[in-house]
Design a protein around this motif. Structure first.
Motif, PDB file in Angstrom:
ATOM      1  N   THR A  30       0.832  -1.203   0.000  1.00 46.32           N
ATOM      2  CA  THR A  30       0.000   0.000   0.000  1.00 46.32           C
ATOM      3  C   THR A  30       0.865   1.250   0.000  1.00 46.32           C
ATOM      4  O   THR A  30       0.644   2.183  -0.782  1.00 46.32           O
ATOM      5  CB  THR A  30      -0.924  -0.001   1.237  1.00 46.32           C
ATOM      6  OG1 THR A  30      -1.460  -1.312   1.399  1.00 46.32           O
ATOM      7  CG2 THR A  30      -2.035   0.991   1.106  1.00 46.32           C
TER       8      THR A  30
ATOM      9  N   THR B  81     -11.931   3.714   4.970  1.00 45.37           N
ATOM     10  CA  THR B  81     -10.493   3.879   5.206  1.00 45.37           C
ATOM     11  C   THR B  81     -10.058   3.097   6.438  1.00 45.37           C
ATOM     12  O   THR B  81      -9.029   2.407   6.416  1.00 45.37           O
ATOM     13  CB  THR B  81     -10.156   5.375   5.390  1.00 45.37           C
ATOM     14  OG1 THR B  81     -10.633   6.089   4.253  1.00 45.37           O
ATOM     15  CG2 THR B  81      -8.672   5.583   5.524  1.00 45.37           C
ATOM     16  N   ILE B  84      -9.925  -0.705   5.677  1.00 42.19           N
ATOM     17  CA  ILE B  84      -8.757  -1.112   4.882  1.00 42.19           C
ATOM     18  C   ILE B  84      -7.472  -0.970   5.702  1.00 42.19           C
ATOM     19  O   ILE B  84      -6.661  -1.899   5.779  1.00 42.19           O
ATOM     20  CB  ILE B  84      -8.659  -0.277   3.590  1.00 42.19           C
ATOM     21  CG1 ILE B  84      -9.876  -0.559   2.708  1.00 42.19           C
ATOM     22  CG2 ILE B  84      -7.378  -0.601   2.839  1.00 42.19           C
ATOM     23  CD1 ILE B  84      -9.884   0.216   1.419  1.00 42.19           C
ATOM     24  N   ALA B  85      -7.304   0.192   6.339  1.00 42.42           N
ATOM     25  CA  ALA B  85      -6.056   0.424   7.077  1.00 42.42           C
ATOM     26  C   ALA B  85      -5.892  -0.601   8.198  1.00 42.42           C
ATOM     27  O   ALA B  85      -4.816  -1.172   8.369  1.00 42.42           O
ATOM     28  CB  ALA B  85      -6.030   1.846   7.645  1.00 42.42           C
ATOM     29  N   VAL B 143     -10.526   7.158  -0.732  1.00 41.18           N
ATOM     30  CA  VAL B 143     -10.245   6.218   0.366  1.00 41.18           C
ATOM     31  C   VAL B 143      -8.770   5.802   0.339  1.00 41.18           C
ATOM     32  O   VAL B 143      -8.107   5.772   1.379  1.00 41.18           O
ATOM     33  CB  VAL B 143     -11.160   4.978   0.260  1.00 41.18           C
ATOM     34  CG1 VAL B 143     -10.661   3.861   1.157  1.00 41.18           C
ATOM     35  CG2 VAL B 143     -12.593   5.343   0.621  1.00 41.18           C
ATOM     36  N   LEU B 144      -8.244   5.524  -0.859  1.00 41.70           N
ATOM     37  CA  LEU B 144      -6.851   5.073  -0.949  1.00 41.70           C
ATOM     38  C   LEU B 144      -5.888   6.160  -0.475  1.00 41.70           C
ATOM     39  O   LEU B 144      -4.903   5.875   0.226  1.00 41.70           O
ATOM     40  CB  LEU B 144      -6.527   4.658  -2.388  1.00 41.70           C
ATOM     41  CG  LEU B 144      -7.121   3.324  -2.830  1.00 41.70           C
ATOM     42  CD1 LEU B 144      -6.767   3.043  -4.285  1.00 41.70           C
ATOM     43  CD2 LEU B 144      -6.626   2.185  -1.937  1.00 41.70           C
ATOM     44  N   HIS B 146      -6.486   8.515   1.687  1.00 39.23           N
ATOM     45  CA  HIS B 146      -6.569   8.605   3.145  1.00 39.23           C
ATOM     46  C   HIS B 146      -5.877   7.419   3.815  1.00 39.23           C
ATOM     47  O   HIS B 146      -5.232   7.569   4.853  1.00 39.23           O
ATOM     48  CB  HIS B 146      -8.036   8.673   3.590  1.00 39.23           C
ATOM     49  CG  HIS B 146      -8.725   9.938   3.191  1.00 39.23           C
ATOM     50  ND1 HIS B 146     -10.015  10.231   3.542  1.00 39.23           N
ATOM     51  CD2 HIS B 146      -8.299  10.986   2.457  1.00 39.23           C
ATOM     52  CE1 HIS B 146     -10.349  11.418   3.048  1.00 39.23           C
ATOM     53  NE2 HIS B 146      -9.322  11.885   2.378  1.00 39.23           N
ATOM     54  N   THR B 147      -6.011   6.236   3.221  1.00 38.03           N
ATOM     55  CA  THR B 147      -5.377   5.051   3.797  1.00 38.03           C
ATOM     56  C   THR B 147      -3.866   5.229   3.852  1.00 38.03           C
ATOM     57  O   THR B 147      -3.222   4.913   4.863  1.00 38.03           O
ATOM     58  CB  THR B 147      -5.712   3.800   2.954  1.00 38.03           C
ATOM     59  OG1 THR B 147      -7.124   3.718   2.816  1.00 38.03           O
ATOM     60  CG2 THR B 147      -5.182   2.546   3.608  1.00 38.03           C
ATOM     61  N   LEU B 151      -1.873   4.907   7.487  1.00 33.42           N
ATOM     62  CA  LEU B 151      -1.170   3.661   7.816  1.00 33.42           C
ATOM     63  C   LEU B 151      -0.137   3.827   8.918  1.00 33.42           C
ATOM     64  O   LEU B 151       0.054   2.920   9.726  1.00 33.42           O
ATOM     65  CB  LEU B 151      -0.499   3.088   6.567  1.00 33.42           C
ATOM     66  CG  LEU B 151      -1.347   2.141   5.731  1.00 33.42           C
ATOM     67  CD1 LEU B 151      -0.510   1.556   4.609  1.00 33.42           C
ATOM     68  CD2 LEU B 151      -1.908   1.021   6.596  1.00 33.42           C
ATOM     69  N   SER B 154      -2.087   3.355  12.121  1.00 34.85           N
ATOM     70  CA  SER B 154      -2.624   2.020  12.362  1.00 34.85           C
ATOM     71  C   SER B 154      -1.506   0.996  12.513  1.00 34.85           C
ATOM     72  O   SER B 154      -1.571   0.140  13.395  1.00 34.85           O
ATOM     73  CB  SER B 154      -3.608   1.635  11.259  1.00 34.85           C
ATOM     74  OG  SER B 154      -3.026   1.738   9.998  1.00 34.85           O
ATOM     75  N   VAL B 203      -7.266   6.830  12.646  1.00 37.39           N
ATOM     76  CA  VAL B 203      -7.410   6.809  11.190  1.00 37.39           C
ATOM     77  C   VAL B 203      -8.737   7.451  10.794  1.00 37.39           C
ATOM     78  O   VAL B 203      -8.807   8.221   9.830  1.00 37.39           O
ATOM     79  CB  VAL B 203      -7.296   5.364  10.668  1.00 37.39           C
ATOM     80  CG1 VAL B 203      -7.585   5.306   9.181  1.00 37.39           C
ATOM     81  CG2 VAL B 203      -5.918   4.805  10.951  1.00 37.39           C
ATOM     82  N   SER B 207      -8.991  10.748   8.422  1.00 38.77           N
ATOM     83  CA  SER B 207      -9.736  10.732   7.169  1.00 38.77           C
ATOM     84  C   SER B 207     -10.832  11.790   7.171  1.00 38.77           C
ATOM     85  O   SER B 207     -11.040  12.492   6.183  1.00 38.77           O
ATOM     86  CB  SER B 207     -10.336   9.342   6.957  1.00 38.77           C
ATOM     87  OG  SER B 207     -11.284   9.371   5.931  1.00 38.77           O
TER      88      SER B 207
END
Lengths: 289, 273
Positions: A30, B81, B84-85, B143-144, B146-147, B151, B154, B203, B207
């Protein structure tokens, strides 16, 4: 008889290095795809020239058009960093040595608020607060300290500095106060018993011991201030302005990725320079007897 | 005795003055925002709003208004987000916190990099790459972005959460015959859960408040609360901007006040180690 691992999965689980890396891989991918790849892209784009491959044409253009803004950015972020450091040390120092427990707990409760407030919200609040007819001037006039005709708007470079300092001081103060609280109190008490004033103790005993924490906090704040787009857009988007605004302008108005990325590279270089100073200082301190 | 009293009273004069100044500096801008949020009419030279009311609140919370749409977008983006994170961070945090990982230091630093570089230049290139992939202006694209920024929180917090768990608890479960997977899901994961929840909250807030990445990747199709706030503010619509600010502020302050419950001191001490 010892039973063999039941499945292929079981065998992989026991291969420590392989499994550990496999578990980390999704997160690493990622970051690789969403950060490292665009970062490389930005550097290549900064040094790319149409038709003729690589060159520094984007940088010449960036310096021609935006050298004022580069200077403006350095000055604003520099002044803000110094002020943040000074206020954070003052707050941390009072929290560590304040004589009145009541005043200490009031300050502790007060100073953290901006930490929880997003930059965009801080920008909007300052846009109203610092305006010529904003609440700040209204209250000063109301208290009889200024005549309405003497008030000025702070929505220029000062507004950006005020917003940055307001937003980032609690973050650095939190780190610094934590580091100060974990210091050995005996040297402080000894110095106090010898009659040293509190400011002298702060400057000569406490600050030197927590310097690494202060510097880390300030570098992190420096990067944050170099990254914020909303505050300069909302407080002061006229000329001169900050590099972040110029990058957005180059993209949104001209679709000019070359110059925007050259400006981006300049902002990486500025943060890199600050980090280098820190690392060099760390090496020197480590090497000292 | 009176001398002591007088000297403490005298000490409170500069102390009180400084505390008052600090309070003015911190709460002044907040007060100005609150005033604007409940203002109907306010123009120069009036020092306070001329008419008060909730008319703009009604406009913001009107179901078909674009403010409600931004609010729903913001919350959905933040929740996705977080999912996923956190789901990539649980295995990563487990490995980094409890197992031997080659190049562990470098891997941990890799997640910090997005915070270590001025982000605007990276975001414009993310937007450009996403544009060529058809991800620009989409929910998932935002979303990507923000992820990527979330990260570090998280991964680092779940690494710390997993690292603080006592090895003996896992060994006890294994000795009683539980498989490695079962031990993970019934012993290790539940013990790390408070820390993982805390990282999810971080997170979520990141976001919710994110502006720069959304500005480049989401525009013009995805509007979140920060973008709505920005547009309203630039149009001079301070009421809408202040109400939106208030909506953004409440979860940040509330979550930060309860975060200490989730994030225990032993986990905090291990972050970044």
């Amino acid at each position: 008889m010892r039973t063999a691992p039941a499945s292929a999965f079981g065998r992989l689980w026991q291969n420590e290095r392989f499994l550990s890396l496999a578990l980390v891989t999704p997160a690493l991918l990622t970051i690789g795809a969403l950060f490292l790849y665009p970062l490389g892209f930005s550097v290549i784009s900064a040094f790319s020239v149409e038709d003729s491959g690589f060159g520094i044409a984007n940088f010449t253009k960036a310096f021609d058009f935006y050298s004022n803004d580069i200077l403006f950015t350095v000055i604003i972020v520099g002044i803000s960093t110094v002020l943040i450091g000074a206020f954070a040390i003052a707050i941390g120092g009072y929290l560590t040595m304040g004589e009145s427990p009541l005043a200490v707990s009031i300050l502790k409760w007060l100073y953290r608020w901006p930490l929880f407030i997003p930059f965009i919200v801080a920008g909007q609040m300052m846009r109203t607060f610092l305006a010529k007819n904003g609440l700040m001037n209204n209250m000063i006039v109301g208290a009889g300290l200024l005549d309405p005709s003497q008030t000025t708007s702070f929505l220029d470079w000062r507004g950006i500095v005020i917003t940055f300092v307001w937003k980032q001081t609690p973050f650095v103060a939190l780190l610094v106060a934590g580091a100060m609280a974990s210091l050995d109190r005996s040297t402080i008490e000894a110095a106090r018993n010898l009659g040293a004033g509190r400011i002298r103790i702060l400057a000569q005993i406490i600050v030197p011991q927590v310097r690494p924490t202060i510097v880390v906090g300030l570098i992190l704040s420096f990067v944050v201030m170099m990254s914020v787009l909303s505050v300069p857009l909302m407080i002061n988007a006229q000329n001169p302005t900050m590099l972040t605004v110029d990058m957005a302008f180059r993209i949104n108005t001209y679709g000019d990725y070359g110059v925007a990325n050259a400006l981006g590279f300049i902002s990486y270089a500025m943060t890199g320079f600050v980090a280098w100073i820190y690392l060099r200082q760390g090496v020197r301190q480590g090497g000292a007897p | 005795m009176t001398g002591i009293l007088r000297s403490t009273a005298a000490a409170w004069v500069p102390r009180g003055l400084i505390l008052f100044l600090v309070a003015f500096v911190i709460f002044g801008p907040l007060a100005n925002m609150l005033l604007w949020a409940f203002t109907e009419v306010w123009y120069f030279p009036a020092k306070l709003p001329i008419e008060w009311g909730f008319a703009f609140w009604e406009r913001v919370f009107r179901p078909q208004g674009n403010a409600m749409e931004s609010l729903i977008n913001s919350v959905l983006i933040a929740l996705t987000t977080v999912v996923i994170a956190v789901s990539v961070s649980i295995p990563a945090g487990y490995a980094l916190g409890r197992r031997r990982v080659p190049w562990r230091g470098i891997i941990l630093v890799a997640f910090l990099l997005p915070q270590a570089f001025p982000s605007v230049a990276v975001h414009i290139n993310v937007a450009r790459i996403f544009y060529s992939m058809g991800l620009a202006g989409t929910f998932f694209g935002v979303v990507l972005v923000h992820t990527m920024q979330g990260l570090v929180f998280s991964v680092w917090i779940s690494t710390a959460a997993f690292a603080t768990i006592d090895h003996e608890l896992e060994e006890a479960a294994r000795n009683l015959g539980a498989s490695a997977l079962r031990t993970f899901f019934t012993v290790t994961l539940p013990l790390a859960l408070p820390g993982i929840m805390a990282s999810g909250i971080f997170v979520f807030l990141l976001s919710l408040d994110e502006f720069t990445g959304t500005f480049f990747v989401g525009v013009p199709d995805i509007t979140t609360l920060p973008l709505l706030l920005f547009t309203a503010s630039m149009e001079g619509n301070y009421q809408i901007a202040s109400i939106t600010s208030l909506i953004l502020l409440v979860p940040s302050v509330a979550f930060m006040l309860i975060i200490e419950r989730f994030l225990k001191a032993d986990v905090l001490a291990k972050i970044g180690n």
